[in-house]
Design an enzyme around this catalytic site. Structure first.
Site, short mmCIF file in Angstrom:
data_model
loop_
_atom_site.label_atom_id
_atom_site.label_comp_id
_atom_site.label_asym_id
_atom_site.label_seq_id
_atom_site.Cartn_x
_atom_site.Cartn_y
_atom_site.Cartn_z
N GLU B 58 0.83 -1.15 -0.07
CA GLU B 58 -0.02 -0.24 -0.25
C GLU B 58 0.84 1.31 0.02
O GLU B 58 0.45 2.17 -0.48
CB GLU B 58 -0.96 -0.04 1.38
CG GLU B 58 -2.05 -1.21 1.21
CD GLU B 58 -1.86 -2.30 1.58
OE1 GLU B 58 -0.65 -2.59 1.92
OE2 GLU B 58 -2.70 -3.19 1.84
N LYS B 170 -17.47 -0.87 6.46
CA LYS B 170 -17.93 -1.72 5.31
C LYS B 170 -19.55 -1.62 5.32
O LYS B 170 -19.91 -1.68 4.15
CB LYS B 170 -17.54 -3.08 5.50
CG LYS B 170 -17.84 -3.78 4.53
CD LYS B 170 -17.31 -5.46 4.60
CE LYS B 170 -17.50 -6.59 3.80
NZ LYS B 170 -16.92 -7.72 3.72
N MET B 487 24.34 8.76 2.55
CA MET B 487 24.34 10.16 3.11
C MET B 487 24.58 9.60 4.67
O MET B 487 25.22 10.66 5.39
CB MET B 487 22.91 10.65 2.99
CG MET B 487 22.77 11.98 3.74
SD MET B 487 24.13 13.14 2.92
CE MET B 487 23.06 13.93 1.51
#
Lengths: 163, 579
Positions: B58, B170, B487
């Site tokens: 997701e 739902k 980095m």
């Protein structure tokens, strides 16, 4: 410096959480917070006491304004205003103390709103300073419980905070 | 629907949601199905207007939607299920929030009567997302869905944009329960009405101050890109011959190849941009927010400057740096008003002073000039970016992850157009680059889309190579592989006596084989002479995703770099030089 912010808020679930969350996320102080619906049930009015220098207060008001549910906002402490807080104190009172506690409550224009054989419950209304002074004045009396409403405020004169 | 009948159509909550997205003009939804959103997915299946892209995680869905928004200016849409589906989207929502990106995230929720019972896949998504959204809302009645969708898009796309979450239990989407559907044409909220135009008096005052400047600088940020005001900004800068610096988020707002462009400013900004800022007498900040990665120590920030600040968000004004002339408004109408006033009074700056200022800037340009050491043994990451710029004629959409490669891309890919540089500036989200490239490529299939990444970042969403295959998203991945979290290593070199605590990644995968395993093309580049032919081949393969695993100098640092706690113009210029 201490500021009293009055906020008109959409009376929707989650709106209050957003206000409180904002203070927590951004590290602002809340000294007290009161909230209830107004005469218009779709609007809640929230009074919030906070502390900070001018820059912090400016950020707080701007950030509050950004919340979608905040409809209007005023810093009451910027002009003449009235503030009130309600306190209820339950004290233990021996027979010899009862008269003294009653007198003290009278001086602060408090009311005894409940009694038992060994306790008084006293209600006092006023500014936060006055409530603190009353607690000081009870010195020597055993306080069993204190509950304070937090500050509510309104501006003096014809100025209003409304839609 | 019959043409005579004015009765609204009856639709289920799920169908209303999809129809509302279609009516909003949404073409793609990025997401992942699950229990709480199955009704919605079934409604999606039964129509063809709104298409769904199935990601592999997701987080990638949110970055795809986000990058689409960054490239197009329109809100991206995400659909995820309750619980882990929603929590996986959190990083992407926060990424969009920090960079003010319009996005609508639709999260499933357990049935209303189960909320609060710790039901299966229940999380309080409203609570979780509250600090990282512009707004969020839950659906209490199915018939409210069209209004709430309209409201979500309105809030996400207006004012200072940002993500909006809609939480849908739902039982709000049950197929058998139907309601009359009508999509609201417009929406008005009594509590939200962003001021667009800017105060004319303030604008006039700003212009007067700007025209009186002897050492002006125009400091333009992401607001110019979000506000589609690049044209106005460029016009104004050229009319007044102002030096222009862009923030990391603003790259492309002013063309990098223009002689008035002095580079990016801030922590890894150009020497000249940071000097110009520090020495300026008037800083004209447009849609930029004086972020800590720009200002360095705020107490030492630009001591002689009068600051004019345009921003749509009043809270961004005087938050970290006090603005002397604030203008609250959208960048575009404010700049248009300025241009009009300028047209009327034909004002110009003191040309002699401005000429001296430009001479000074020229001298600063020669001090560092973006130089980097060459190496016999290793490819330089900067050289790779320059080569990518050549091969794409400077016209690609470039997405990046976070770290050294991001800074090299920002410094060495000279962006001439807005909306082309797509990176997670505010949150600094590793794993952003690949899904972001996918989101852009889906909407601009003919454009060249390049993801500049590193071997650390790419592995945070590497699974999306599978999504790329499914939808034919033929992006080019430039993996600047130095074997280290570059980095982090740079900071460890500079501040921790090179103690590389957990910044070395052992057991890296064979990225070429990995790309091939997903059905793509992988090319490894380990020597300088291999770079040109590899890029040649990669960009010629139009219908293939090409993963270029480019081994670069592991010892390289990003310079200039502001010295922590210093003023803007205090910088390390190389491993051995500082200001």
């Amino acid at each position: 410096m201490r500021h009293i912010l009055s906020v008109l808020l959409e009376n929707e679930s989650g709106a209050l959480a957003r206000v409180v969350g904002l203070f927590a996320q951004r590290g602002y102080n809340i000294d007290s917070l009161t909230v209830a619906a107004t005469e218009d049930p779709t609007i809640s009015r929230l009074t919030l006491v906070t502390r900070g220098d001018d820059q912090v207060i400016e950020q707080i008001t701007k950030q509050l304004h950004k919340l979608i549910e905040v409809v209007k906002l005023a810093d009451l402490s910027e002009s003449a205003h009235i503030e009130r807080e309600l306190m209820m104190v339950k004290v233990k009172t021996t027979a010899e103390q009862r008269e003294e506690v009653k007198r003290c409550a009278d001086i602060f224009r408090g009311q005894i709103i409940d009694i038992t054989a060994s306790t008084y419950t006293i209600q006092v209304v006023g500014t936060s300073d006055k409530l603190e002074a009353f607690i000081q004045a009870l010195n020597g009396t055993q306080i069993l419980e204190t509950v304070r409403s937090g500050v509510s405020g309104i501006s003096r004169g014809e100025r209003t905070l409304s839609l | 629907m019959t043409s005579q009948n004015t009765q609204p159509e009856l639709l289920s909550g799920g169908a209303m949601l999809i129809r509302a997205l279609a009516d909003e003009g949404v073409e793609y939804v990025y997401g992942y199905p699950g229990g709480a959103v199955l009704h919605i997915y079934d409604a999606m299946f039964q129509q063809h207007q709104v298409k769904h892209v199935l990601v592999r995680h997701e987080q990638a869905a949110t970055h795809m939607a986000d990058a689409y928004a960054r490239a197009s200016g329109k809100a991206g849409v995400v659909l995820v299920t309750s619980g882990p589906g929603a929590t996986n989207a959190v990083t992407g929502i926060a990424t969009a929030y920090m960079d003010s990106i319009p996005m609508v995230v639709i999260c499933g929720q357990v049935m209303s009567h189960l909320i609060g019972d710790d039901a299966f896949q229940e999380t309080d998504m409203l609570g979780i997302s509250r600090p990282i959204v512009k707004h969020n809302m839950s659906v209490r009645r199915p018939e409210d869905i069209p209004y709430l969708v309209k409201k979500a898009f309105y809030i996400a796309q207006s004012g200072r944009p940002g993500p909006v979450v809609i939480d849908i239990p739902k039982d709000m989407t049950i197929p058998s329960q139907k309601f009359p559907y009508e999509y609201p044409k417009d929406i008005k909220l009594r509590s939200y009405n962003p001021n667009a135009k800017g105060h004319p008096g303030q604008i006039k005052k700003a212009l007067t101050t700007l025209l009186a400047a002897k050492k002006p600088v125009l400091y333009a940020g992401g607001g110019v890109i979000l506000g589609q005001a690049s044209e106005e900004l460029t016009l104004l800068a050229r009319k007044l011959n102002l030096p222009v610096t862009n923030t990391l988020m603003g790259l492309g707002a002013y063309p990098a190849s223009d002689p008035q462009f002095i580079g990016m400013l801030g922590m890894h900004g150009s020497y000249e941009a940071n000097q110009v800022m520090h020495n300026a007498d008037v800083i004209f900040a447009v849609g930029a927010r004086f972020d800590d990665r720009v200002t360095n120590a705020t107490k030492k920030f630009c001591p002689n400057a009068t600051i004019i600040h345009i921003d749509i968000d009043p809270a961004s004004i005087s938050k970290t740096i006090n603005a002397h002339i604030p203008i609250v408004g959208l960048v575009k109408p404010v700049l248009q008003e300025m241009l009009q006033q300028l047209e009327k009074n034909q004002g110009q700056l003191d040309q002699q002073a401005l000429g001296q200022w430009w001479q000074q800037i020229q001298q600063w340009r020669e001090v560092h000039g973006g130089r980097y050491n060459s190496s016999e043994s290793h490819l330089k990451p900067q050289a790779v970016i320059e080569a990518v710029h050549r091969h794409t004629k400077g016209d690609a959409y470039v997405t990046s992850d976070v770290g050294q490669h991001q800074m090299f891309a920002a410094q060495y890919y000279k962006f001439d157009k807005p909306n082309r540089w797509i990176n997670s500036g505010g949150l600094g989200t590793m794993g952003f680059g690949l899904p972001a490239a996918m989101g852009v490529k889906l909407h601009y299939p003919d454009a060249e889309v390049v993801c500049v990444t590193g071997e650390g970042s790419i592995q945070m969403n590497i699974q999306e190579l599978s999504t790329c295959k499914q939808y034919g998203l033929n992006v080019k991945i430039i993996n600047l592989n130095n074997g280290y979290l570059g980095m982090v290593k740079q900071w460890q070199d500079m501040n921790y006596d090179s103690r590389y605590s957990s910044s070395y990644m052992d057991s890296l995968p064979d990225f070429v084989k990995l790309a091939e395993a997903y059905g793509h093309v992988g090319i490894r580049v380990t020597k300088a002479e291999e770079l040109e032919p590899a890029l040649e081949r990669a960009f010629a393969l139009k219908d293939k995703l090409v993963f270029l695993d480019i081994h670069v100098d592991p010892t390289e640092h990003v310079y200039p770099m502001q010295i922590p706690g210093g003023a803007m113009n205090e910088m390390f210029l190389s491993k051995t030089e500082r200001t």
